[in-house]
Design an enzyme around this catalytic site. Structure first.
Site, PDB file in Angstrom:
ATOM      1  CG  ASP A 247      -1.402   1.399   1.463  1.00  0.00           C
ATOM      2  OD1 ASP A 247      -2.024   2.075   0.746  1.00  0.00           O
ATOM      3  OD2 ASP A 247      -0.876   1.766   2.522  1.00  0.00           O
TER       4      ASP A 247
ATOM      5  CG  ASP B 159      -1.298   8.026   0.219  1.00  0.00           C
ATOM      6  OD1 ASP B 159      -0.256   7.827   0.457  1.00  0.00           O
ATOM      7  OD2 ASP B 159      -2.072   7.117  -0.531  1.00  0.00           O
TER       8      ASP B 159
ATOM      9  CD  GLU C 174      -4.226   9.094   3.273  1.00  0.00           C
ATOM     10  OE1 GLU C 174      -4.495  10.295   3.410  1.00  0.00           O
ATOM     11  OE2 GLU C 174      -4.097   8.509   2.793  1.00  0.00           O
TER      12      GLU C 174
ATOM     13  CE  LYS D 153     -12.353  11.113  -9.034  1.00  0.00           C
ATOM     14  NZ  LYS D 153     -11.007  10.554  -9.112  1.00  0.00           N
TER      15      LYS D 153
ATOM     16  NE  ARG E 223      -9.699  10.561   2.753  1.00  0.00           N
ATOM     17  CZ  ARG E 223      -8.671   9.712   2.436  1.00  0.00           C
ATOM     18  NH1 ARG E 223      -7.882  11.179   2.104  1.00  0.00           N
ATOM     19  NH2 ARG E 223      -8.556   8.430   2.112  1.00  0.00           N
TER      20      ARG E 223
ATOM     21  CG  HIS F 101      -8.946  15.206  -6.448  1.00  0.00           C
ATOM     22  ND1 HIS F 101      -8.786  13.574  -7.510  1.00  0.00           N
ATOM     23  CD2 HIS F 101      -8.491  14.412  -5.778  1.00  0.00           C
ATOM     24  CE1 HIS F 101      -8.289  12.902  -6.465  1.00  0.00           C
ATOM     25  NE2 HIS F 101      -8.157  12.944  -5.196  1.00  0.00           N
TER      26      HIS F 101
ATOM     27  CB  ALA G 170      -6.267  22.792  -7.179  1.00  0.00           C
TER      28      ALA G 170
ATOM     29  CG  LEU H 265      -0.318   6.188 -12.071  1.00  0.00           C
ATOM     30  CD1 LEU H 265       0.749   5.003 -11.235  1.00  0.00           C
ATOM     31  CD2 LEU H 265       0.553   6.499 -13.847  1.00  0.00           C
TER      32      LEU H 265
HETATM   33  C1  XBP Z   1      -4.635   6.567   0.029  1.00  0.00           C
HETATM   34  C2  XBP Z   1      -6.204   7.102  -0.132  1.00  0.00           C
HETATM   35  C3  XBP Z   1      -6.423   8.303  -0.421  1.00  0.00           C
HETATM   36  C4  XBP Z   1      -5.498   9.936  -0.419  1.00  0.00           C
HETATM   37  C5  XBP Z   1      -6.057  10.365  -1.165  1.00  0.00           C
HETATM   38  O1  XBP Z   1      -4.956   5.445  -0.525  1.00  0.00           O
HETATM   39  O2  XBP Z   1      -7.367   6.415   1.101  1.00  0.00           O
HETATM   40  O3  XBP Z   1      -7.222   8.651  -0.888  1.00  0.00           O
HETATM   41  O4  XBP Z   1      -5.646  10.161   0.693  1.00  0.00           O
HETATM   42  O5  XBP Z   1      -5.525  10.562  -2.735  1.00  0.00           O
HETATM   43  P1  XBP Z   1      -3.657   4.241   0.071  1.00  0.00           P
HETATM   44  P2  XBP Z   1      -6.536  11.436  -3.729  1.00  0.00           P
HETATM   45  O6  XBP Z   1      -3.754   3.444   1.358  1.00  0.00           O
HETATM   46  O7  XBP Z   1      -4.669   2.904  -0.897  1.00  0.00           O
HETATM   47  O8  XBP Z   1      -3.011   4.255  -0.470  1.00  0.00           O
HETATM   48  O9  XBP Z   1      -6.571  12.300  -3.558  1.00  0.00           O
HETATM   49  O10 XBP Z   1      -5.387  10.534  -4.701  1.00  0.00           O
HETATM   50  O11 XBP Z   1      -7.768  10.527  -4.477  1.00  0.00           O
END
Ligand code: XBP
Length: 256
Positions: free
Chosen positions: A10, A12, A19, A55, A57, A83, A85, A127
């Protein structure tokens, strides 16, 4: 006895604490730039993290907190613009070196490459965000170390759905029994488990209270020789950090 052939990471919260100090900050920058009086504190962001995907969220935030909205805008379009930006602000934060890897990530990935264990990414994030993190925090050519980088909208349903892990397994053409997933959230664990993957969890401040009963091992982080990790659930480690020998023995001893 199954043999370990691939590690699926994974992004994030697992590769780096993106985060709180990355995505959250970038969302707030995008709200400000759009002239919106919205602000996601660390506390609110912890609530919002129950929804995967940027998006999705923002949609959830609007539904849950009913913040002031510009009257004339098409909501989906507004969210898509914010999103877009936000992604630029986020990648700029990464390029400024604001986010570094969690303990033990670099060591484990380097060791896996040396020992020909295949590498893949399974993330809900976009990505370009995943690629930017690999390039800035790991190495400029790091994206090429991963055979599959499965991200964002590439599958119809985001975590906790298992789509992204099924996609990665298909691309690798490997059985789940030969792979190990590394995650940090209950959503991630649910997604990996649903695809039949054994999973190691490294918790963080947002996730340490979540339910990780299905995990093979729960750690505070992967650890390194000078920064030992702690096992929070599962077999205690015999040495200071999680490495390929532990990964191999987990996969070899799986029950089904
Ligand atoms: C993490 C997430 C994502 C990011 C934001 O995913 O939940 O939503 O917080 O991503 P993971 P985007 O733990 O699977 O890596 O703004 O790029 O959608």
């Amino acid at each position: 006895m199954a043999e370990l052939k691939a590690l699926i990471f994974d992004v994030d919260g697992t590769l780096a604490e993106t985060e709180r100090d990355g995505h959250r900050v970038a969302f707030n920058q995008a709200f400000k730039a759009a002239g919106l009086p919205w602000y996601w504190s660390e506390g609110i962001y912890g609530v919002l993290l129950q929804v995967s995907g940027g998006k999705e969220r923002i949609h959830f935030f609007i539904k849950k907190y009913a913040p002031p909205l510009p009257a004339t805008q098409n909501l989906d379009q507004l969210i898509a613009e914010i999103h877009q930006a936000k992604t630029q602000y986020y990648t700029a934060l990464l390029q400024a070196g604001q986010v570094s890897l969690r303990p033990g990530i670099q060591r484990l990935i380097s060791d896996a490459r040396r020992k020909h264990i295949r590498l893949a990414i399974a993330t809900t994030s976009r990505l370009e965000n995943a690629v930017a993190l690999l390039e800035t925090a790991l190495a400029p050519d790091a994206p090429s170390w991963f055979e599959v980088i499965a991200a964002g909208d590439i599958v119809p349903h985001k975590k906790p759905a298992s789509d992204i892990y099924h996609y990665v397994l298909d691309q690798l053409a490997l059985a789940p029994a030969n792979c190990l997933a590394i995650e940090d959230t209950e959503h991630g664990l649910t997604a990996a488990w649903g695809a039949g993957l054994m999973t190691v969890i490294t918790v963080n401040d947002y996730t340490y209270r979540q339910n990780f009963a299905a995990a093979a091992l729960v750690l505070n982080h992967l650890g390194k020789p000078d920064q030992p990790c702690q096992s929070l659930r599962g077999k205690p480690l015999t040495h200071a950090y999680f490495d390929l020998s532990v990964a191999r023995s987990l996969v070899a001893t799986r029950l089904s």
